[in-house]
Structure formats: structure tokens, C-alpha cells
Design a protein around this motif. Structure first.
Motif, PDB file in Angstrom:
ATOM      1  N   ALA A   9       0.922  -1.281   0.012  1.00 15.97           N
ATOM      2  CA  ALA A   9      -0.064   0.004   0.205  1.00 15.97           C
ATOM      3  C   ALA A   9       0.888   1.482  -0.012  1.00 15.97           C
ATOM      4  CB  ALA A   9      -0.985  -0.110   1.050  1.00 15.97           C
ATOM      5  N   PHE A  10       2.064   1.281   0.708  1.00 17.06           N
ATOM      6  CA  PHE A  10       2.955   2.546   0.762  1.00 17.06           C
ATOM      7  C   PHE A  10       3.595   2.584  -0.722  1.00 17.06           C
ATOM      8  CE2 PHE A  10       7.155   3.985   1.460  1.00 17.06           C
ATOM      9  CZ  PHE A  10       6.931   5.572   2.036  1.00 17.06           C
ATOM     10  N   GLY A  46       2.231   1.932  -3.521  1.00 18.32           N
ATOM     11  CA  GLY A  46       1.272   2.317  -4.323  1.00 18.32           C
ATOM     12  C   GLY A  46       0.960   4.006  -4.069  1.00 18.32           C
ATOM     13  N   TYR A  47       1.099   4.371  -2.615  1.00 17.43           N
ATOM     14  CA  TYR A  47       0.829   5.494  -2.385  1.00 17.43           C
ATOM     15  C   TYR A  47       2.057   6.497  -2.980  1.00 17.43           C
ATOM     16  CZ  TYR A  47       1.549   9.940   0.316  1.00 17.43           C
ATOM     17  OH  TYR A  47       1.820  11.206   0.640  1.00 17.43           O
ATOM     18  N   GLU A  48       3.370   5.974  -2.957  1.00 14.00           N
ATOM     19  CA  GLU A  48       4.531   6.657  -3.565  1.00 14.00           C
ATOM     20  C   GLU A  48       4.169   6.724  -4.888  1.00 14.00           C
ATOM     21  OE1 GLU A  48       7.222   8.081  -2.296  1.00 14.00           O
ATOM     22  OE2 GLU A  48       5.945   8.382  -0.531  1.00 14.00           O
ATOM     23  N   ALA A  76       1.607   6.531  -6.838  1.00 15.87           N
ATOM     24  CA  ALA A  76       0.480   7.406  -7.126  1.00 15.87           C
ATOM     25  C   ALA A  76       0.769   9.206  -7.014  1.00 15.87           C
ATOM     26  CB  ALA A  76      -0.579   7.243  -6.514  1.00 15.87           C
ATOM     27  N   ARG A  77       1.531   9.367  -5.824  1.00 17.09           N
ATOM     28  CA  ARG A  77       1.734  10.677  -5.298  1.00 17.09           C
ATOM     29  C   ARG A  77       2.815  11.183  -6.411  1.00 17.09           C
ATOM     30  NH1 ARG A  77       6.130  12.953  -4.049  1.00 17.09           N
ATOM     31  NH2 ARG A  77       7.208  10.877  -3.357  1.00 17.09           N
ATOM     32  N   ALA A 130       0.078   2.628 -10.300  1.00 18.46           N
ATOM     33  CA  ALA A 130      -0.440   2.905  -8.946  1.00 18.46           C
ATOM     34  C   ALA A 130      -1.762   1.935  -8.678  1.00 18.46           C
ATOM     35  CB  ALA A 130      -0.641   4.043  -8.556  1.00 18.46           C
ATOM     36  N   PHE A 181      -2.761  -0.927  -5.954  1.00 21.30           N
ATOM     37  CA  PHE A 181      -3.823  -0.743  -5.023  1.00 21.30           C
ATOM     38  C   PHE A 181      -4.854  -1.989  -5.226  1.00 21.30           C
ATOM     39  CE2 PHE A 181      -2.741   3.831  -4.617  1.00 21.30           C
ATOM     40  CZ  PHE A 181      -2.219   3.986  -3.352  1.00 21.30           C
TER      41      PHE A 181
END
Length: 301
Positions: free
Chosen positions: A99-100, A102-104, A106-107, A194, A198
Motif C-alpha cells: 500500500a505504501f 502504491g501511495y508513493e 501515485a503521489r 499505482a 492498490f
């Protein structure tokens, strides 16, 4: 008196697990390092997202090594039913790592999209993505083959993750190619990657929570269990059954009716045959059979 469940070592299964772990860990480390260097040199958001995904795969690999090592340990007085729940527990921890990542991904992609993206030069990024897709395709085939031999849901999930990574690399490849025509295609491809991450997070979290919380078998599996038991000569019917996951495998409690005129020895042989046949099902770890004479049913729920 026996204080722990029966346990039979399986050396061949252990050897196959070790091979799968080596393939997974070595392959993901090589890809993570290669993609990170290429993303740094090229500035590709799509490649950065794919590199983040590979870093999460390395974390997953390390966790998987620890989890499967613990899960394969024999039962002891502290864990009389075995250590199989360590496997989905580690899988759930890996889900947070994914999840982390994916966050990175996407960001980074959204930030580049907001500023309009940039044209990514052909060359190194394309070569790295094609290399990554080829490696992941090979890992998918190898791990899937081993997963079938050892009947491991964790390795099956790993194989599926490898196939997903082939698709994410393809998305990044399309983004880099399209950036020469429309620069924002590169960060758009990064966002697609991303989303894939997720999606994998959701599926992995759902599956591992099921194993950890003692969820029961599906309706299809329950019907299959009843059919297998009732085909054993001497069994009149199954009138009560409970199933729950202890780790990635099912434990079954079965109440069956037999002819009350059977001798204890005859009924015991039938019970053993039921257990043997049920344990041949791919999702079943062990089964406990309770024998009752025909015409009498347990009033317990």
C-alpha cells in the motif's frame, strides 16, 4: 496422551519452497535495483512507479521467507495446531508495504501530471521495462509451477503478483512511448501502475484476513466435502459440519451417521477412510470425524 497434532516432515515440499523463495527474492532484488537506477537517470514517472512496485516486491519476498519458514515449523506445546497462521499474518504485513508503494507511485505520478509531464527519451527506460517484463514472465511460470506442486496459496498469490507486474511494466512501456507525442501520458501510465498496486493490495488483504479470522469454506467447497464423505462405504449421511481456516488451510469437524450395529473397529476404519479422503482435497489440512448411530443426531448447533 498426545499434546500436539500429528506431524510428518515433507523434505521435498521444503526443497520446493526454498527454490521458490530464492527465485522470488533474487528476481525482485535485481529488478528493484535496475528500475530504480533507470528511473533516476531517465526521470520517468511511469518507471519510478514500477520501481516502487518492485521495492514493495522485495519487502514482500523477505517477509515471505520469514513467514513460510515459521509456517513450516512442526507443532510444539506452544502451538499444538502448528504454525500455519504465520503465513497469512506475514502476508497481511506485506499488504501494508504494498500500500505504501502504491501511495508513493501515485503521489509521484500526480505531481508530474499537474506540471504537464515531460518527454522521456527512448533507450534505457524501454530496455529496462522489456527486461523486467521478461524476468517477471519467467518468475510467474516458475512460481506457478511450484505452487501447484506444493499446493501453497501464498505462492499462488506470488505467481499472480508476478503476472500483474508484467502488465504494469507494459503500462509503463506504453506511457514512455507515448510521452514523445503527449508528455502527460508518462505520468498517466504511472497512475495506472499505482491503481494496479492498490488492486493487488485489496486482493491480498482480503485473502489474508480470511485466513487469519477463521473464515469458513465456500458453499462449493462445503458441498464437495459432504459429497466426499457420503461416498465412503458405511456412511449413511453427514448431518453436521463446521469448517474454518487455520492459516491457509481448512480444518473440518464432521458428524456422520452410521449403522449402529457396526463394531467399534468397523466404525473406526470408516472414520479413518473419511479423514484420508478429505485430506486429499487441496484446501484441507485435517479433518475430525464424530461418529453417531443412525436415527440419533447431535442437538448442538
Amino acid at each position: 496422551m498426545r499434546w500436539v497434532r500429528d506431524y510428518k516432515p515433507e523434505p521435498e515440499k521444503g526443497r520446493l519452497f526454498r527454490r521458490a523463495l530464492i527465485i522470488t527474492l533474487a528476481g525482485n532484488i535485481v529488478l528493484a535495483v535496475t528500475k530504480a537506477i533507470a528511473a533516476r537517470l531517465s526521470g520517468s514517472a511511469a518507471l519510478f512507479a514500477d520501481a516502487a512496485n518492485s521495492v514493495s516486491d522485495v519487502a514482500y519476498s523477505v517477509m515471505m521467507v520469514l513467514g513460510l519458514w515459521m509456517a513450516q515449523r512442526p507443532p510444539d506445546i506452544g502451538h499444538p495446531q502448528g504454525h500455519s497462521r504465520f503465513e497469512p499474518l506475514v502476508g497481511l504485513m506485506v499488504t501494508f508495504s504494498m500500500a505504501f508503494a502504491g501511495y508513493e507511485a501515485a503521489r509521484n505520478s500526480i505531481e508530474r501530471f499537474v506540471v504537464g509531464g515531460e518527454t522521456i527519451q527512448m533507450g534505457l527506460p524501454v530496455f529496462v521495462l522489456l527486461f523486467a517484463a521478461a524476468v517477471k514472465a519467467g518468475m510467474f511460470g516458475s512460481i506457478r509451477s511450484i505452487a501447484k506442486k506444493v499446493d501453497s496459496p501464498t505462492l499462488s498469490t506470488t505467481a499472480a503478483d508476478n503476472l500483474s507486474d508484467v502488465l504494469t511494466s507494459a503500462a509503463a512501456f506504453v506511457g514512455i512511448l507515448g510521452s514523445s507525442l503527449w508528455p502527460v501520458l508518462d505520468p498517466i501510465a504511472g497512475i495506472v501502475v499505482a491503481v494496479w498496486i492498490f488492486r493487488a493490495v485489496y486482493n491480498a488483504g482480503k485473502e489474508n484476513l480470511k485466513f487469519l479470522t477463521g473464515a469458513g469454506a465456500s458453499e462449493e467447497t462445503r458441498q464437495q466435502i459432504v459429497e466426499v464423505a457420503e461416498k465412503v462405504p458405511g456412511v449413511l449421511r453427514v448431518h453436521h459440519m463446521m469448517t474454518d481456516y487455520v492459516g491457509p488451510k481448512l480444518v473440518i469437524e464432521l458428524h456422520v451417521n452410521m449403522d449402529g450395529a457396526m463394531t467399534l473397529s468397523e466404525a473406526h476404519l470408516v472414520s479413518d477412510e473419511i479423514t484420508r479422503r478429505l485430506q486429499e482435497l487441496p484446501d484441507v489440512d485435517r479433518a475430525y470425524v464424530h461418529i453417531e448411530p443412525d436415527g440419533w443426531e447431535d442437538e448442538k448447533p
